[in-house]
Write a protein that holds these residues in place. Sequence first.
Motif, PDB file in Angstrom:
ATOM      1  N   PHE A 178       0.822  66.848 -71.737  1.00 49.48           N
ATOM      2  CA  PHE A 178      -0.645  66.909 -71.903  1.00 49.48           C
ATOM      3  C   PHE A 178      -1.284  68.415 -70.804  1.00 49.48           C
ATOM      4  O   PHE A 178      -0.517  68.759 -69.829  1.00 49.48           O
ATOM      5  CB  PHE A 178      -1.206  65.708 -70.870  1.00 49.48           C
ATOM      6  CG  PHE A 178      -1.369  65.934 -69.105  1.00 49.48           C
ATOM      7  CD1 PHE A 178      -2.905  66.315 -69.242  1.00 49.48           C
ATOM      8  CD2 PHE A 178      -0.957  64.965 -68.774  1.00 49.48           C
ATOM      9  CE1 PHE A 178      -3.262  66.632 -67.592  1.00 49.48           C
ATOM     10  CE2 PHE A 178      -1.207  65.707 -66.836  1.00 49.48           C
ATOM     11  CZ  PHE A 178      -1.855  65.542 -66.239  1.00 49.48           C
ATOM     12  N   THR A 179      -2.260  68.351 -71.663  1.00 53.96           N
ATOM     13  CA  THR A 179      -3.207  69.576 -70.922  1.00 53.96           C
ATOM     14  C   THR A 179      -4.309  68.708 -70.566  1.00 53.96           C
ATOM     15  O   THR A 179      -4.684  68.776 -71.001  1.00 53.96           O
ATOM     16  CB  THR A 179      -3.648  69.948 -72.798  1.00 53.96           C
ATOM     17  OG1 THR A 179      -2.337  70.526 -73.199  1.00 53.96           O
ATOM     18  CG2 THR A 179      -4.056  71.555 -72.404  1.00 53.96           C
ATOM     19  N   CYS A 180      -4.543  69.558 -68.789  1.00 49.94           N
ATOM     20  CA  CYS A 180      -5.784  68.967 -68.119  1.00 49.94           C
ATOM     21  C   CYS A 180      -7.037  69.739 -68.920  1.00 49.94           C
ATOM     22  O   CYS A 180      -7.053  70.437 -69.626  1.00 49.94           O
ATOM     23  CB  CYS A 180      -5.376  69.607 -66.853  1.00 49.94           C
ATOM     24  SG  CYS A 180      -6.634  69.352 -65.551  1.00 49.94           S
ATOM     25  N   THR A 181      -7.982  68.312 -69.103  1.00 50.00           N
ATOM     26  CA  THR A 181      -9.432  68.850 -69.261  1.00 50.00           C
ATOM     27  C   THR A 181     -10.762  68.692 -68.618  1.00 50.00           C
ATOM     28  O   THR A 181     -11.384  69.434 -68.821  1.00 50.00           O
ATOM     29  CB  THR A 181      -9.918  66.960 -69.753  1.00 50.00           C
ATOM     30  OG1 THR A 181      -9.603  66.138 -69.149  1.00 50.00           O
ATOM     31  CG2 THR A 181      -8.275  66.924 -71.346  1.00 50.00           C
ATOM     32  N   VAL A 182     -10.052  69.640 -67.389  1.00 53.34           N
ATOM     33  CA  VAL A 182     -10.941  69.734 -66.094  1.00 53.34           C
ATOM     34  C   VAL A 182     -11.264  70.916 -66.647  1.00 53.34           C
ATOM     35  O   VAL A 182     -10.691  71.606 -67.374  1.00 53.34           O
ATOM     36  CB  VAL A 182     -10.298  69.792 -65.041  1.00 53.34           C
ATOM     37  CG1 VAL A 182     -11.117  70.235 -63.679  1.00 53.34           C
ATOM     38  CG2 VAL A 182      -9.683  68.487 -64.495  1.00 53.34           C
ATOM     39  N   PRO A 183     -12.346  70.770 -66.470  1.00 50.36           N
ATOM     40  CA  PRO A 183     -12.652  72.488 -66.820  1.00 50.36           C
ATOM     41  C   PRO A 183     -12.462  73.584 -66.120  1.00 50.36           C
ATOM     42  O   PRO A 183     -12.294  73.897 -64.968  1.00 50.36           O
ATOM     43  CB  PRO A 183     -14.524  72.263 -66.836  1.00 50.36           C
ATOM     44  CG  PRO A 183     -14.865  70.806 -66.201  1.00 50.36           C
ATOM     45  CD  PRO A 183     -13.913  70.949 -66.322  1.00 50.36           C
ATOM     46  N   GLY A 235       2.464  48.226 -63.033  1.00 45.76           N
ATOM     47  CA  GLY A 235       1.614  49.481 -61.626  1.00 45.76           C
ATOM     48  C   GLY A 235       0.674  50.367 -62.376  1.00 45.76           C
ATOM     49  O   GLY A 235      -0.809  50.270 -62.801  1.00 45.76           O
ATOM     50  N   ILE A 236       0.278  51.809 -61.075  1.00 49.18           N
ATOM     51  CA  ILE A 236       0.070  52.386 -61.079  1.00 49.18           C
ATOM     52  C   ILE A 236       0.711  53.473 -60.984  1.00 49.18           C
ATOM     53  O   ILE A 236       1.422  53.526 -60.474  1.00 49.18           O
ATOM     54  CB  ILE A 236      -1.080  52.075 -60.392  1.00 49.18           C
ATOM     55  CG1 ILE A 236      -2.587  51.603 -59.562  1.00 49.18           C
ATOM     56  CG2 ILE A 236      -2.493  53.813 -59.783  1.00 49.18           C
ATOM     57  CD1 ILE A 236      -3.280  51.332 -58.868  1.00 49.18           C
ATOM     58  N   VAL A 237       0.044  54.694 -62.078  1.00 43.61           N
ATOM     59  CA  VAL A 237       0.814  56.126 -62.302  1.00 43.61           C
ATOM     60  C   VAL A 237      -0.194  57.007 -62.050  1.00 43.61           C
ATOM     61  O   VAL A 237      -1.354  56.906 -62.360  1.00 43.61           O
ATOM     62  CB  VAL A 237       1.427  55.849 -63.992  1.00 43.61           C
ATOM     63  CG1 VAL A 237       2.022  57.506 -63.855  1.00 43.61           C
ATOM     64  CG2 VAL A 237       2.485  55.557 -63.620  1.00 43.61           C
ATOM     65  N   ILE A 238      -0.358  58.046 -60.824  1.00 42.91           N
ATOM     66  CA  ILE A 238      -1.328  58.844 -60.700  1.00 42.91           C
ATOM     67  C   ILE A 238      -0.658  60.168 -60.959  1.00 42.91           C
ATOM     68  O   ILE A 238       0.610  60.133 -59.888  1.00 42.91           O
ATOM     69  CB  ILE A 238      -2.080  58.530 -59.920  1.00 42.91           C
ATOM     70  CG1 ILE A 238      -2.754  57.592 -59.407  1.00 42.91           C
ATOM     71  CG2 ILE A 238      -3.347  59.706 -58.949  1.00 42.91           C
ATOM     72  CD1 ILE A 238      -4.098  57.068 -58.741  1.00 42.91           C
ATOM     73  N   VAL A 239      -1.301  60.996 -61.507  1.00 37.58           N
ATOM     74  CA  VAL A 239      -0.336  62.681 -61.248  1.00 37.58           C
ATOM     75  C   VAL A 239      -1.244  63.287 -60.843  1.00 37.58           C
ATOM     76  O   VAL A 239      -2.983  64.158 -61.329  1.00 37.58           O
ATOM     77  CB  VAL A 239       0.057  62.994 -62.793  1.00 37.58           C
ATOM     78  CG1 VAL A 239       1.377  61.731 -63.396  1.00 37.58           C
ATOM     79  CG2 VAL A 239      -0.816  62.563 -64.093  1.00 37.58           C
ATOM     80  N   GLN A 240      -1.165  64.409 -60.378  1.00 37.11           N
ATOM     81  CA  GLN A 240      -0.992  65.589 -59.930  1.00 37.11           C
ATOM     82  C   GLN A 240      -1.233  66.827 -60.863  1.00 37.11           C
ATOM     83  O   GLN A 240      -0.151  67.039 -61.419  1.00 37.11           O
ATOM     84  CB  GLN A 240      -1.293  65.871 -58.520  1.00 37.11           C
ATOM     85  CG  GLN A 240      -1.972  67.498 -57.649  1.00 37.11           C
ATOM     86  CD  GLN A 240      -2.054  67.019 -56.817  1.00 37.11           C
ATOM     87  OE1 GLN A 240      -1.149  67.306 -56.401  1.00 37.11           O
ATOM     88  NE2 GLN A 240      -2.310  67.847 -56.110  1.00 37.11           N
ATOM     89  N   CYS A 241      -2.738  66.918 -61.674  1.00 40.30           N
ATOM     90  CA  CYS A 241      -1.873  68.371 -62.342  1.00 40.30           C
ATOM     91  C   CYS A 241      -1.848  69.876 -61.433  1.00 40.30           C
ATOM     92  O   CYS A 241      -2.503  70.092 -60.580  1.00 40.30           O
ATOM     93  CB  CYS A 241      -4.023  68.863 -63.171  1.00 40.30           C
ATOM     94  SG  CYS A 241      -3.607  70.632 -63.410  1.00 40.30           S
ATOM     95  N   PRO A 242      -0.899  70.662 -61.444  1.00 42.62           N
ATOM     96  CA  PRO A 242       0.008  71.834 -61.018  1.00 42.62           C
ATOM     97  C   PRO A 242      -1.193  73.327 -60.794  1.00 42.62           C
ATOM     98  O   PRO A 242      -1.951  73.967 -60.110  1.00 42.62           O
ATOM     99  CB  PRO A 242       0.934  72.318 -61.046  1.00 42.62           C
ATOM    100  CG  PRO A 242       1.236  71.546 -62.461  1.00 42.62           C
ATOM    101  CD  PRO A 242       0.303  70.110 -62.916  1.00 42.62           C
ATOM    102  N   GLY A 243      -2.269  73.238 -62.290  1.00 47.36           N
ATOM    103  CA  GLY A 243      -3.115  73.902 -61.886  1.00 47.36           C
ATOM    104  C   GLY A 243      -4.249  73.726 -61.207  1.00 47.36           C
ATOM    105  O   GLY A 243      -4.421  75.043 -60.316  1.00 47.36           O
ATOM    106  N   CYS A 244      -4.798  73.009 -61.044  1.00 43.37           N
ATOM    107  CA  CYS A 244      -6.213  72.585 -60.473  1.00 43.37           C
ATOM    108  C   CYS A 244      -5.299  71.583 -60.084  1.00 43.37           C
ATOM    109  O   CYS A 244      -7.068  71.282 -58.524  1.00 43.37           O
ATOM    110  CB  CYS A 244      -7.221  72.102 -61.705  1.00 43.37           C
ATOM    111  SG  CYS A 244      -7.011  70.565 -61.864  1.00 43.37           S
ATOM    112  N   LYS A 245      -4.994  70.993 -59.341  1.00 40.39           N
ATOM    113  CA  LYS A 245      -4.309  69.850 -58.372  1.00 40.39           C
ATOM    114  C   LYS A 245      -5.513  68.101 -57.899  1.00 40.39           C
ATOM    115  O   LYS A 245      -5.256  67.444 -57.596  1.00 40.39           O
ATOM    116  CB  LYS A 245      -4.686  70.663 -56.932  1.00 40.39           C
ATOM    117  CG  LYS A 245      -4.115  71.593 -56.867  1.00 40.39           C
ATOM    118  CD  LYS A 245      -2.772  71.946 -56.388  1.00 40.39           C
ATOM    119  CE  LYS A 245      -1.613  73.036 -56.095  1.00 40.39           C
ATOM    120  NZ  LYS A 245      -0.403  73.207 -56.821  1.00 40.39           N
ATOM    121  N   ASN A 246      -6.108  68.309 -59.710  1.00 39.07           N
ATOM    122  CA  ASN A 246      -6.946  67.137 -59.496  1.00 39.07           C
ATOM    123  C   ASN A 246      -5.356  66.418 -60.066  1.00 39.07           C
ATOM    124  O   ASN A 246      -4.956  66.132 -60.567  1.00 39.07           O
ATOM    125  CB  ASN A 246      -7.810  67.458 -61.130  1.00 39.07           C
ATOM    126  CG  ASN A 246      -9.620  67.746 -60.515  1.00 39.07           C
ATOM    127  OD1 ASN A 246      -9.233  68.002 -59.491  1.00 39.07           O
ATOM    128  ND2 ASN A 246     -10.033  67.924 -61.794  1.00 39.07           N
TER     129      ASN A 246
END
Length: 116
Positions: free
Chosen positions: A10-15, A33-44
């Motif tokens: 995916f492409t991160c949508t954080v401004p 369950g739960i899946v949370i991934v961290q964007c390597p660009g902004c770390k969100n």
Amino acid sequence: MEEPRLSLTFTCTVPNCSHRSSHFFTKRAYEKGIVIVQCPGCKNRHLIADHLSWFKDDRTQEGKLRTIEDIMRAKGEEVQRGNLTVTQAGELGEGDVVFEPAESEAGDGEDKAGQA
């Protein structure tokens, strides 16, 4: 036997981010369950699936939308579901990855997500 895994690109949508990345996780975590991934660009951190109802807010319609596919469909956005295959040397090149849309959903315009 290794547990089935899924992949997500995916492409991160954080401004001011727009970083494109791929992530792998178990099918069981995505479906139960739960899946949370961290964007390597902004770390969100981005919520991909929540079947335990840990996150209840407007984005998940108070927990009714369980996966990123559900959330994106509710927003009218496109998701592609299919299979990834790594080709052998001599076909398309060494180690090329080929995306094949899911057979039951190919060409129907419906949203889809990739399985590895």
